[in-house]
Design an enzyme around this catalytic site. Structure first.
Site, short mmCIF file in Angstrom:
data_model
loop_
_atom_site.label_atom_id
_atom_site.label_comp_id
_atom_site.label_asym_id
_atom_site.label_seq_id
_atom_site.Cartn_x
_atom_site.Cartn_y
_atom_site.Cartn_z
N ILE A 46 1.24 -1.19 0.02
CA ILE A 46 0.10 0.30 0.13
C ILE A 46 1.02 1.35 0.36
O ILE A 46 1.65 1.50 0.77
CB ILE A 46 -1.01 0.00 1.55
CG1 ILE A 46 -1.48 -1.73 1.52
CG2 ILE A 46 -2.10 1.80 1.29
CD1 ILE A 46 -2.59 -1.24 2.29
N THR A 47 0.92 2.18 -0.74
CA THR A 47 1.96 3.46 -1.02
C THR A 47 0.33 4.35 -0.25
O THR A 47 -0.35 4.74 -0.02
CB THR A 47 1.89 3.69 -2.60
OG1 THR A 47 0.31 4.28 -2.82
CG2 THR A 47 2.27 3.27 -3.52
N GLY A 48 1.64 5.21 0.12
CA GLY A 48 0.93 6.38 1.57
C GLY A 48 0.08 5.55 2.49
O GLY A 48 -0.83 6.43 2.77
N ALA A 49 1.15 4.54 3.17
CA ALA A 49 -0.37 4.27 4.16
C ALA A 49 -0.04 4.52 5.37
O ALA A 49 -0.31 4.31 6.26
CB ALA A 49 -0.31 2.61 4.01
N ASN A 50 0.87 5.38 5.76
CA ASN A 50 0.74 5.92 7.21
C ASN A 50 0.10 6.67 7.69
O ASN A 50 0.71 7.31 9.16
CB ASN A 50 2.35 6.93 7.11
CG ASN A 50 2.64 7.88 6.43
OD1 ASN A 50 2.32 7.89 5.16
ND2 ASN A 50 2.39 8.86 6.99
N TYR A 207 -5.04 18.40 -9.99
CA TYR A 207 -5.56 17.29 -9.28
C TYR A 207 -6.53 16.35 -9.72
O TYR A 207 -6.66 15.15 -10.05
CB TYR A 207 -6.23 17.69 -8.05
CG TYR A 207 -6.96 16.71 -6.83
CD1 TYR A 207 -5.90 15.82 -6.25
CD2 TYR A 207 -8.03 16.22 -6.90
CE1 TYR A 207 -5.71 14.76 -5.58
CE2 TYR A 207 -8.14 15.25 -6.28
CZ TYR A 207 -7.77 14.20 -5.57
OH TYR A 207 -7.73 13.61 -4.70
#
Length: 327
Positions: A46-50, A207
């Site tokens: 998962i990218t950007g999962a923090n 965006y």
């Protein structure tokens, strides 16, 4: 009580009543998540999962027993996220690797490490995104919103495709947005940089364009992967209380609106989790989902010629080698 005070109190009560009704309406429209799939033996990236919906998604999939790898830019935040996920899920098989989507070199290093250490990937969730960062270029010379939201995920998916083919009914999940409806894009302005970008409308358009690219990416990739056992789908998570637009002007106003009307990250993650875990998705590919249901593609995403042009331009922008391309 004078008339002015009476009308003021009446106005405030009316606003509060309308706000409560709208809040209840939006909450009642959110479908409950009813998937009970066990993911023991599955490997998830998962990218950007923090933070945000990626973090919530990671918690859910870890609770199901998956091996979860977080792709994160900030090492300190990644360490904290992994620590909290392990503590909450009791699943020790959660880790992170540094992934800075502003850098194609970082994407390649991340993919190289995954390809070296993992036998397979069962679920890839291209979740990370930015909004409102304005008119900035990455070290690769690309418009930052486009590269972080789309180009780097385009590259990452290509670099990991062989490991996804090794998985059992692997899934690629791209997180887009309803803002793709309002995109104004062609190949000439795909990677545009303007010195006169409007601080709000211009940023929203960039965006929207990046999110439309994700949809076209999904449609074409699904076609290219027919017969491989990999399904590819894209979703709109809903309007979610995250910090994605933290750098946009009028941030305080946006935060107030989001607190009242937007989904929580837990609610916003439901469609991502649904696509990752539902048995119904085993043979569904190249589709758009919202609120855990398949929906029609936006009108802006129905131009096959534009989709093919964006794909070809994307291969050029990320400098894909011939043997990295998906045919």
């Amino acid at each position: 009580m004078n008339c002015f005070m009476f009308y003021t109190i009446s106005f405030i009560i009316t606003i509060i009543f309308i706000t409560v009704v709208l809040k209840l309406y939006f909450k009642l429209r959110i479908k409950p998540l009813k998937t009970y799939t066990c993911l023991i033996g599955k490997t998830v990236i998962i990218t950007g999962a923090n933070t945000g919906i990626g973090y919530v998604t990671a918690i859910d999939l870890a609770q199901r027993g998956a091996k979860v790898i977080l792709g994160c830019r900030n090492e300190e935040k990644a360490q904290e996220a992994v620590k909290n996920i392990i503590k909450q899920t009791k699943n020790e098989n959660v880790s992170y690797k540094i992934l800075d989507l502003k850098s194609f070199q970082s994407v390649r290093e991340f993919a190289k490490e995954i390809n070296k250490n993992e036998d397979k990937i069962d679920i890839l969730i291209n979740n990370a995104g930015v909004g409102g960062v304005g008119n900035k270029l990455t070290e690769d010379g690309n418009q930052m919103t486009l590269q972080v939201n789309y180009l780097s995920h385009f590259l990452l998916t290509h670099l990991l495709i062989d490991k996804l083919k090794n998985g059992d009914k692997s899934r690629i999940i791209n997180v887009s947005s309803v803002m793709a409806r309002y995109a104004n894009i062609n190949v000439k302005n795909l990677n545009e940089y303007s010195a006169n970008l409007h601080p709000v409308l211009g940023r929203l358009r960039l965006y929207a364009n990046s999110k439309l690219c994700q949809i076209y990416f999904t449609i074409i990739l699904a076609e290219k992967l027919k017969g491989t056992g990999i399904c590819v789908n894209v979703l709109h998570p809903g309007s979610v209380q995250t910090n994605i637009f933290r750098k946009i002007p009028y941030e305080i106003f946006v935060n107030i609106i989001s607190r009242i009307f937007f989904k929580t990250p837990e609610e916003g993650a439901r469609t991502s989790i649904f696509l990752a875990t539902s048995k119904l998705i085993d043979y569904i590919s190249g589709k758009l989902f919202d609120n855990c249901s398949q929906i029609e593609f936006y009108k802006s995403a129905r131009d096959k010629i534009l989709g093919a042009e964006i794909w070809n331009k994307s291969e050029e922008l990320v400098s894909l080698e011939q043997d990295e391309k998906i045919f």
